[in-house]
Design an enzyme around this catalytic site. Structure first.
Site, PDB file in Angstrom:
ATOM      1  N   ASP A 155       0.861  -1.186   0.000  1.00 60.76           N
ATOM      2  CA  ASP A 155       0.000   0.000   0.000  1.00 60.76           C
ATOM      3  C   ASP A 155       0.895   1.233   0.000  1.00 60.76           C
ATOM      4  O   ASP A 155       1.982   1.222   0.586  1.00 60.76           O
ATOM      5  CB  ASP A 155      -0.907   0.012   1.230  1.00 60.76           C
ATOM      6  CG  ASP A 155      -1.947  -1.102   1.205  1.00 60.76           C
ATOM      7  OD1 ASP A 155      -2.307  -1.535   0.091  1.00 60.76           O
ATOM      8  OD2 ASP A 155      -2.380  -1.537   2.284  1.00 60.76           O
ATOM      9  N   ASP A 169      -7.156  -1.708  -4.121  1.00 55.96           N
ATOM     10  CA  ASP A 169      -8.178  -1.409  -3.111  1.00 55.96           C
ATOM     11  C   ASP A 169      -9.234  -0.465  -3.674  1.00 55.96           C
ATOM     12  O   ASP A 169     -10.439  -0.650  -3.451  1.00 55.96           O
ATOM     13  CB  ASP A 169      -7.534  -0.772  -1.879  1.00 55.96           C
ATOM     14  CG  ASP A 169      -6.575  -1.710  -1.166  1.00 55.96           C
ATOM     15  OD1 ASP A 169      -6.717  -2.934  -1.335  1.00 55.96           O
ATOM     16  OD2 ASP A 169      -5.692  -1.211  -0.455  1.00 55.96           O
TER      17      ASP A 169
END
Length: 198
Positions: A155, A169
């Site tokens: 991320d 995501d």
């Protein structure tokens, strides 16, 4: 003479052609297959774009962002910071990596199955976003440390107080929201409206 009149009757020929076409379709009316193929292609193209974008941005993030040293983009609100996430989207359900991997595999299988009868472009868009996002994070689960089905997802996008996330995501969440809206308004994957006769 009767046989000659029957053979020259265009109506009889049309009826015969219709019967021949219906022999291949137990419902008696062949569905417009090209539309289904086009929607399925749209689904996989969208998924491919999301997957490619996710993988590319993760490679760039790992190569250019140092852990613990965020890169600020917009004031103190938007930044790039490298995080390796063992949980689900937006760092949820950490410590359940193997279970999340199985769930993601199930999502991929479910999307592919729905795609077999897909005729709605909006469903193709929503499912494509979800499929591309699920595949993007699955690549991390299988091929990144610490091991197969336990890999940590990369991320790198941070917006204010929101948990750090990635392109995959975003695809999953946006696609899921679109699918919920389509379900609420009664639009089915095959393009029909719930409660309306086909």
């Amino acid at each position: 003479m009767d046989d000659e009149r029957v053979s020259q009757d265009p109506t009889a020929e049309n009826e015969t052609d219709a019967e021949d076409r219906n022999d291949d379709d137990p419902s008696g009316s062949a569905p417009p297959q090209p539309v289904t193929h086009q929607r399925r292609l749209l689904l996989f193209v969208i998924a491919g774009v999301v997957l490619a974008t996710d993988l590319l941005t993760k490679i760039l993030a790992v190569a250019n962002i140092e852990p613990g040293r965020p890169v600020w983009l917009i004031g103190d609100i938007v930044s790039l910071r490298l995080v390796r996430n063992p949980g689900a989207a937006f760092s949820m359900a950490t410590g359940m990596t193997w279970l999340l991997t199985l769930v993601a595999v199930g999502v991929v299988i479910g999307v592919v199955r729905i795609g077999r009868t897909l005729r709605s472009p909006w469903w193709a868009l929503g499912l494509g976003l979800v499929l591309g996002g699920a595949l993007g994070n699955l690549v991390d689960r299988f091929f990144r440390a610490p091991g197969v089905m336990q890999g940590h997802v990369v991320d790198f996008v941070s917006v204010g107080w929101w948990p750090v996330f990635n392109v995959a995501d975003s695809g999953i969440v946006c696609g899921a929201i679109l699918l919920v809206v389509l379900t609420l308004i009664g639009l089915e994957p095959d393009g029909t409206r719930k409660g309306v006769e086909k």
